[in-house]
Design a protein around this motif. Structure first.
Motif, PDB file in Angstrom:
ATOM      1  N   GLU A   1      -8.968  -4.576  10.286  1.00 12.63           N
ATOM      2  CA  GLU A   1      -7.799  -4.436  11.148  1.00 12.63           C
ATOM      3  C   GLU A   1      -6.513  -4.692  10.360  1.00 12.63           C
ATOM      4  O   GLU A   1      -5.495  -4.029  10.560  1.00 12.63           O
ATOM      5  CB  GLU A   1      -7.887  -5.413  12.332  1.00 12.63           C
ATOM      6  N   TYR A   2      -6.598  -5.686   9.464  1.00 13.13           N
ATOM      7  CA  TYR A   2      -5.403  -5.984   8.656  1.00 13.13           C
ATOM      8  C   TYR A   2      -5.061  -4.807   7.741  1.00 13.13           C
ATOM      9  O   TYR A   2      -3.888  -4.428   7.599  1.00 13.13           O
ATOM     10  CB  TYR A   2      -5.649  -7.239   7.830  1.00 13.13           C
ATOM     11  N   LEU A   3      -6.103  -4.227   7.119  1.00  8.48           N
ATOM     12  CA  LEU A   3      -5.849  -3.075   6.247  1.00  8.48           C
ATOM     13  C   LEU A   3      -5.325  -1.892   7.039  1.00  8.48           C
ATOM     14  O   LEU A   3      -4.447  -1.156   6.578  1.00  8.48           O
ATOM     15  CB  LEU A   3      -7.128  -2.693   5.506  1.00  8.48           C
ATOM     16  N   ASN A   4      -5.850  -1.704   8.244  1.00  8.30           N
ATOM     17  CA  ASN A   4      -5.325  -0.641   9.088  1.00  8.30           C
ATOM     18  C   ASN A   4      -3.869  -0.900   9.449  1.00  8.30           C
ATOM     19  O   ASN A   4      -3.053   0.019   9.543  1.00  8.30           O
ATOM     20  CB  ASN A   4      -6.163  -0.506  10.361  1.00  8.30           C
ATOM     21  N   GLY A   5      -3.575  -2.182   9.613  1.00  9.02           N
ATOM     22  CA  GLY A   5      -2.179  -2.541   9.883  1.00  9.02           C
ATOM     23  C   GLY A   5      -1.281  -2.228   8.699  1.00  9.02           C
ATOM     24  O   GLY A   5      -0.134  -1.802   8.866  1.00  9.02           O
ATOM     25  N   LEU A   6      -1.830  -2.443   7.482  1.00  7.26           N
ATOM     26  CA  LEU A   6      -1.057  -2.090   6.287  1.00  7.26           C
ATOM     27  C   LEU A   6      -0.788  -0.596   6.234  1.00  7.26           C
ATOM     28  O   LEU A   6       0.303  -0.154   5.863  1.00  7.26           O
ATOM     29  CB  LEU A   6      -1.800  -2.550   5.033  1.00  7.26           C
ATOM     30  N   ASP A   7      -1.806   0.186   6.614  1.00  5.42           N
ATOM     31  CA  ASP A   7      -1.634   1.648   6.580  1.00  5.42           C
ATOM     32  C   ASP A   7      -0.590   2.101   7.583  1.00  5.42           C
ATOM     33  O   ASP A   7       0.089   3.111   7.381  1.00  5.42           O
ATOM     34  CB  ASP A   7      -2.971   2.342   6.868  1.00  5.42           C
ATOM     35  N   ASP A   8      -0.467   1.353   8.703  1.00  4.02           N
ATOM     36  CA  ASP A   8       0.483   1.734   9.753  1.00  4.02           C
ATOM     37  C   ASP A   8       1.858   1.132   9.546  1.00  4.02           C
ATOM     38  O   ASP A   8       2.779   1.419  10.323  1.00  4.02           O
ATOM     39  CB  ASP A   8      -0.058   1.303  11.127  1.00  4.02           C
ATOM     40  N   ASP A   9       2.007   0.268   8.544  1.00  4.53           N
ATOM     41  CA  ASP A   9       3.306  -0.361   8.301  1.00  4.53           C
ATOM     42  C   ASP A   9       4.318   0.706   7.868  1.00  4.53           C
ATOM     43  O   ASP A   9       4.132   1.367   6.841  1.00  4.53           O
ATOM     44  CB  ASP A   9       3.149  -1.422   7.201  1.00  4.53           C
ATOM     45  N   PRO A  10       5.412   0.898   8.620  1.00  2.39           N
ATOM     46  CA  PRO A  10       6.383   1.962   8.274  1.00  2.39           C
ATOM     47  C   PRO A  10       7.059   1.734   6.927  1.00  2.39           C
ATOM     48  O   PRO A  10       7.372   2.688   6.215  1.00  2.39           O
ATOM     49  CB  PRO A  10       7.385   1.918   9.432  1.00  2.39           C
ATOM     50  N   GLU A  11       7.308   0.462   6.575  1.00  6.95           N
ATOM     51  CA  GLU A  11       7.965   0.195   5.297  1.00  6.95           C
ATOM     52  C   GLU A  11       7.054   0.555   4.123  1.00  6.95           C
ATOM     53  O   GLU A  11       7.488   1.190   3.152  1.00  6.95           O
ATOM     54  CB  GLU A  11       8.374  -1.275   5.222  1.00  6.95           C
ATOM     55  N   LEU A  12       5.773   0.155   4.222  1.00  9.66           N
ATOM     56  CA  LEU A  12       4.834   0.499   3.161  1.00  9.66           C
ATOM     57  C   LEU A  12       4.617   2.016   3.092  1.00  9.66           C
ATOM     58  O   LEU A  12       4.493   2.590   2.010  1.00  9.66           O
ATOM     59  CB  LEU A  12       3.490  -0.202   3.389  1.00  9.66           C
ATOM     60  N   GLU A  13       4.592   2.664   4.243  1.00 15.51           N
ATOM     61  CA  GLU A  13       4.424   4.105   4.267  1.00 15.51           C
ATOM     62  C   GLU A  13       5.611   4.809   3.617  1.00 15.51           C
ATOM     63  O   GLU A  13       5.455   5.791   2.873  1.00 15.51           O
ATOM     64  CB  GLU A  13       4.259   4.584   5.715  1.00 15.51           C
ATOM     65  N   ALA A  14       6.822   4.276   3.876  1.00 12.48           N
ATOM     66  CA  ALA A  14       8.019   4.861   3.266  1.00 12.48           C
ATOM     67  C   ALA A  14       7.997   4.702   1.755  1.00 12.48           C
ATOM     68  O   ALA A  14       8.358   5.628   1.013  1.00 12.48           O
ATOM     69  CB  ALA A  14       9.271   4.206   3.852  1.00 12.48           C
ATOM     70  N   ILE A  15       7.558   3.512   1.295  1.00 16.55           N
ATOM     71  CA  ILE A  15       7.467   3.281  -0.151  1.00 16.55           C
ATOM     72  C   ILE A  15       6.433   4.212  -0.766  1.00 16.55           C
ATOM     73  O   ILE A  15       6.650   4.802  -1.843  1.00 16.55           O
ATOM     74  CB  ILE A  15       7.103   1.807  -0.429  1.00 16.55           C
ATOM     75  N   ARG A  16       5.288   4.373  -0.075  1.00 17.09           N
ATOM     76  CA  ARG A  16       4.231   5.237  -0.588  1.00 17.09           C
ATOM     77  C   ARG A  16       4.701   6.694  -0.667  1.00 17.09           C
ATOM     78  O   ARG A  16       4.481   7.386  -1.670  1.00 17.09           O
ATOM     79  CB  ARG A  16       2.992   5.144   0.301  1.00 17.09           C
ATOM     80  N   MET A  17       5.382   7.170   0.387  1.00 19.20           N
ATOM     81  CA  MET A  17       5.866   8.554   0.394  1.00 19.20           C
ATOM     82  C   MET A  17       6.931   8.770  -0.675  1.00 19.20           C
ATOM     83  O   MET A  17       6.987   9.834  -1.308  1.00 19.20           O
ATOM     84  CB  MET A  17       6.427   8.896   1.775  1.00 19.20           C
ATOM     85  N   GLN A  18       7.770   7.754  -0.889  1.00 15.04           N
ATOM     86  CA  GLN A  18       8.789   7.863  -1.932  1.00 15.04           C
ATOM     87  C   GLN A  18       8.146   7.967  -3.311  1.00 15.04           C
ATOM     88  O   GLN A  18       8.570   8.770  -4.151  1.00 15.04           O
ATOM     89  CB  GLN A  18       9.724   6.656  -1.879  1.00 15.04           C
ATOM     90  N   ARG A  19       7.101   7.177  -3.519  1.00 18.25           N
ATOM     91  CA  ARG A  19       6.399   7.216  -4.804  1.00 18.25           C
ATOM     92  C   ARG A  19       5.710   8.564  -5.012  1.00 18.25           C
ATOM     93  O   ARG A  19       5.739   9.136  -6.105  1.00 18.25           O
ATOM     94  CB  ARG A  19       5.373   6.076  -4.848  1.00 18.25           C
ATOM     95  N   ILE A  20       5.090   9.081  -3.931  1.00 18.85           N
ATOM     96  CA  ILE A  20       4.426  10.387  -4.029  1.00 18.85           C
ATOM     97  C   ILE A  20       5.439  11.477  -4.342  1.00 18.85           C
ATOM     98  O   ILE A  20       5.187  12.370  -5.164  1.00 18.85           O
ATOM     99  CB  ILE A  20       3.671  10.705  -2.724  1.00 18.85           C
ATOM    100  N   ASP A  21       6.617  11.398  -3.711  1.00 17.15           N
ATOM    101  CA  ASP A  21       7.672  12.397  -3.970  1.00 17.15           C
ATOM    102  C   ASP A  21       8.146  12.324  -5.423  1.00 17.15           C
ATOM    103  O   ASP A  21       8.377  13.359  -6.066  1.00 17.15           O
ATOM    104  CB  ASP A  21       8.839  12.157  -3.010  1.00 17.15           C
ATOM    105  N   GLN A  22       8.269  11.097  -5.932  1.00 16.91           N
ATOM    106  CA  GLN A  22       8.670  10.938  -7.336  1.00 16.91           C
ATOM    107  C   GLN A  22       7.629  11.528  -8.277  1.00 16.91           C
ATOM    108  O   GLN A  22       7.971  12.194  -9.267  1.00 16.91           O
ATOM    109  CB  GLN A  22       8.883   9.459  -7.650  1.00 16.91           C
ATOM    110  N   MET A  23       6.352  11.303  -7.972  1.00 15.81           N
ATOM    111  CA  MET A  23       5.287  11.838  -8.825  1.00 15.81           C
ATOM    112  C   MET A  23       5.248  13.358  -8.768  1.00 15.81           C
ATOM    113  O   MET A  23       5.025  14.029  -9.774  1.00 15.81           O
ATOM    114  CB  MET A  23       3.935  11.251  -8.409  1.00 15.81           C
TER     115      MET A  23
END
Length: 338
Positions: free
Chosen positions: A144-166
């Motif tokens: 549940e905690y890991l699922n919460g990490l996946d749903d965290d908007p801030e972490l998702e924004a950081i992940r999408m920003q990193r993917i865009d940079q790559m």
């Protein structure tokens, strides 16, 4: 308006011409003197012979299959053009393969991050269990905690920003590879300006085929080029490039120029600042040249710290790069810590 009421009667030939205006074409030499007829006849025969010869040549080319082979110096068609297109296709395919490899590495990296997070959470939970008398009362759940990490908007924004940079980095890398980055190439004087203006950063080595120090520079640049695709690495024979040698005031060989947007931003003459030992100026690390190139902005290079040096030595790697050895004609002479 002219009246034909009292006109002179016409003969049969005149009546035929009047009835058919194209009749004189049947005899184009009618009305000419004998000498004029001979001249016109000779001219007509000459033209017919030349046309016949041209047609025969075309037939011969078609029969031999050479009519499609163009001069590679005159037009971008035929064999030369197809060879150039094939080379460009190979570079594009290599870029796509590299992109797929990078994407697979990114997926493995994300999986590894999640696995590390699970391990940390598991370790923390065990520590809490040791200090807690009522572990059944805890509603903490790793999934549940890991699922919460996946749903965290801030972490998702950081992940999408990193993917865009790559993605942007991979696109830029593919474009650079298509322009000839990632390899150390020899060019001619006519190719100098197009090559230097088609990329942001270009490093060009002016060499002489009989100079041993130029071979030393080649040795190090051949190592650097595949590692730094942000810069295009070229070499040009100074002996065959008199115009640019004079224009760029090149007086000593080897000379390494760094150009940005087609303009020279820095120049290295000889091995200035690279030598490990003044008594043997031809021995220096590839890393020294990488450090100088990084100072011009052409590449990104991080000087290894002591910890990195020790780890690379443990793995059998050369922390500061290859060193030219004149005794064994260009083979690696090992690493020097001077």
């Amino acid at each position: 308006m002219t009246s034909n009421q009292f006109s002179k009667p016409m003969g049969k030939a005149q009546k035929f011409v009047a009835a058919n205006p194209l009749a004189p074409m049947a005899d184009p030499f009618a009305g000419l003197e004998d000498d004029q007829k001979e001249f016109q006849s000779a001219l007509s025969e000459n033209i017919n012979n030349r046309l016949t010869k041209a047609v025969d040549e075309l037939k011969d080319k078609h029969s031999k299959g050479t009519n499609e082979i163009d001069d590679e110096d005159k037009a971008p068609t035929g064999y030369a053009y197809r060879a150039q297109e094939a080379e460009a296709a190979k570079r594009r395919q290599a870029a796509m393969q590299q992109k797929d490899i990078q994407r697979q590495n990114d997926v493995r990296h994300i999986k590894q991050m999640k696995e590390n997070a699970k391990n940390i959470l598991s370790q923390n939970k065990n520590e809490e269990d040791d200090n807690s008398e009522n572990e059944n009362d805890s509603d903490f759940d790793d999934d549940e905690y890991l699922n919460g990490l996946d749903d965290d908007p801030e972490l998702e924004a950081i992940r999408m920003q990193r993917i865009d940079q790559m993605k942007k980095a991979q696109i830029q890398r593919a474009e650079n590879l298509a322009k000839g980055h990632g390899q150390y190439r020899t060019i001619s004087q006519d190719e100098f300006l197009p090559e230097c203006t088609s990329s942001i950063f270009v490093a060009c080595h002016f060499f002489h085929k009989e100079y041993n120090r130029c071979k030393i520079m080649d040795h190090h640049l051949e190592i650097i080029a595949p590692q730094h695709t942000s810069c295009k690495f070229l070499r040009i024979d100074a002996e065959k490039t008199p115009f640019f040698v004079a224009k760029l005031a090149i007086q000593t060989l080897p000379t390494l120029l760094v150009l940005r947007d087609g303009k020279v931003v820095d120049k290295m003459t000889g091995f200035q600042g690279l030598s490990l030992n003044a008594n043997d100026p031809d021995k220096w690390h590839t890393g020294k040249l990488q450090q100088w190139l990084a100072s011009t902005g052409a590449i990104t290079y991080k000087i290894p710290n002591e910890e990195m040096i020790e780890e690379m030595k443990r793995l059998g790697l050369q922390p500061r790069g290859s060193v030219w050895s004149s005794e064994i004609h260009g083979a690696n002479a090992g690493d020097f810590d001077d």
